[in-house]
Scaffold this motif. Structure first.
Motif, PDB file in Angstrom:
ATOM      1  N   GLU A  81       0.835  -1.207   0.000  1.00 45.94           N
ATOM      2  CA  GLU A  81       0.000   0.000   0.000  1.00 45.94           C
ATOM      3  C   GLU A  81       0.866   1.253   0.000  1.00 45.94           C
ATOM      4  N   THR A  85       0.838   3.979  -3.077  1.00 44.98           N
ATOM      5  CA  THR A  85       0.417   5.370  -2.907  1.00 44.98           C
ATOM      6  C   THR A  85       1.575   6.345  -2.990  1.00 44.98           C
ATOM      7  N   ARG A  92      -6.447  10.411  -1.820  1.00 43.03           N
ATOM      8  CA  ARG A  92      -7.246   9.763  -0.782  1.00 43.03           C
ATOM      9  C   ARG A  92      -8.418  10.682  -0.453  1.00 43.03           C
ATOM     10  N   ASP A 121      -8.435   6.620  -3.677  1.00 44.15           N
ATOM     11  CA  ASP A 121      -8.748   5.700  -2.593  1.00 44.15           C
ATOM     12  C   ASP A 121      -9.858   6.362  -1.805  1.00 44.15           C
ATOM     13  N   TYR A 123     -12.842   6.615   1.276  1.00 42.07           N
ATOM     14  CA  TYR A 123     -13.110   6.262   2.669  1.00 42.07           C
ATOM     15  C   TYR A 123     -14.443   6.886   3.079  1.00 42.07           C
ATOM     16  N   ARG A 133      -9.373  12.314  10.211  1.00 45.57           N
ATOM     17  CA  ARG A 133      -8.450  11.708   9.251  1.00 45.57           C
ATOM     18  C   ARG A 133      -7.706  12.771   8.463  1.00 45.57           C
ATOM     19  N   LEU A 139      -6.145  11.484   5.010  1.00 41.03           N
ATOM     20  CA  LEU A 139      -6.900  11.841   3.815  1.00 41.03           C
ATOM     21  C   LEU A 139      -6.258  13.053   3.160  1.00 41.03           C
ATOM     22  N   ASP A 140      -6.432  13.154   1.845  1.00 39.63           N
ATOM     23  CA  ASP A 140      -6.013  14.353   1.134  1.00 39.63           C
ATOM     24  C   ASP A 140      -7.172  15.344   1.024  1.00 39.63           C
TER      25      ASP A 140
END
Length: 290
Positions: A81, A85, A92, A121, A123, A133, A139-140
């Motif tokens: 992973e 990434t 994300r 990705d 979530y 997050r 997370l982006d």
């Protein structure tokens, strides 16, 4: 417990031989034997029974085997992973659980068609989970609700909440519905709804207490149950279905602003362009400047 010891252990199990296991691990047999001995000392049990022809697992070794496999599998997955990434154009994206799946799917499909080299990705989470997050760099970006007017998010669209009724409902042709008109209806509860308490208060203030026939955290399922005639519910306007009509309730006017929450920290250089492209596209997709 060092991971290489688990690899030694699994190599012996797979080959049935210390000699073959050492060759598979590209080490000498004494080094492998010392490693297995160290692992057994750490666990406090013997893992193998040895004879002149083959090596067998003890009862303890048999119990330990699936755990060792699971540990190394997770480690390998984590490494893969990170490698994926860190070398690919993957953004994300967190998605609020109360956003319609169809709406999010159209956004991502449109962006992917325009920018085929960028992947996501995804979530799911609540407002707080997504914010956490983002803060933790997990997370982006996030699609969530804007509560404060600041530069941490890009507003995309605003919407209100309406009743969701099956098209066969006796009130399906009304322009506006009073809460008092729903006293004999069954209610579906969307347990993650942001205005759940306001909705409940709206009915109780009018001495209306419809029976609760279904409670779910899955909004698409709630919409399907409305279409099937199981009950009615209150949902954001953006939820649509051919067998469901959306009608406002009189004197019930809560609204929400859906926004794209921006990265809390600078993105890696390879993702900077992808991130800016997504911001622009999301803003344009919903008719706002990005």
């Amino acid at each position: 417990m060092e991971l290489y010891l688990l690899r030694y252990f699994l190599a012996v199990v797979e080959t049935g031989s210390f000699t073959k296991a050492a060759a598979a691990c590209l080490i000498t047999q004494p080094t492998l034997s010392a490693g297995i001995k160290r692992l057994e000392e750490q666990l406090g049990v013997g893992l193998f029974v040895r004879n002149n022809k083959r090596v067998f697992l003890t009862t303890a070794g048999t119990r330990f085997l699936p755990r060792a496999k699971a540990i190394l599998h997770e480690v390998n997955m984590a490494a893969a992973e990170i490698a994926r990434t860190e070398t690919a154009d993957v953004l994300r994206l967190g998605v609020l659980q109360t956003l319609p799946a169809a709406l999010v799917a159209r956004l991502l499909a449109g962006f992917s068609a325009a920018h085929p080299g960028i992947r996501f990705d995804l979530y799911d989470g609540s407002e707080q989970e997504l914010l956490n997050r983002l803060d933790e760099r997990g997370l982006d970006y996030a699609l969530s609700l804007r509560r404060v007017d600041d530069d941490s998010s890009l507003p995309l669209f605003e919407e209100g909440y309406k009743l969701a009724l099956p098209v066969t409902h006796c009130l399906a042709g009304e322009a506006v519905i009073r809460g008092e008109d729903l006293a004999n209806d069954s209610m579906i509860v969307r347990s993650r709804c942001e205005v759940l308490s306001e909705t409940s208060r709206h009915f109780t203030d009018r001495n209306v207490r419809p029976p609760l026939v279904y409670r779910t955290a899955q909004d698409e399922r709630a919409l399907s149950m409305v279409g099937a005639g199981v009950g009615i519910t209150v949902m954001p306007e953006s939820y649509q279905s051919p067998d469901v009509v959306r009608i406002p309730m009189r004197d019930f006017n809560p609204r929400r602003t859906v926004a794209l929450f921006l990265p809390r920290f600078a993105l890696p250089d390879r993702l900077t362009g992808a991130g800016k492209a997504f911001q622009r596209f999301a803003g344009g997709f919903f008719g706002h400047a990005g």
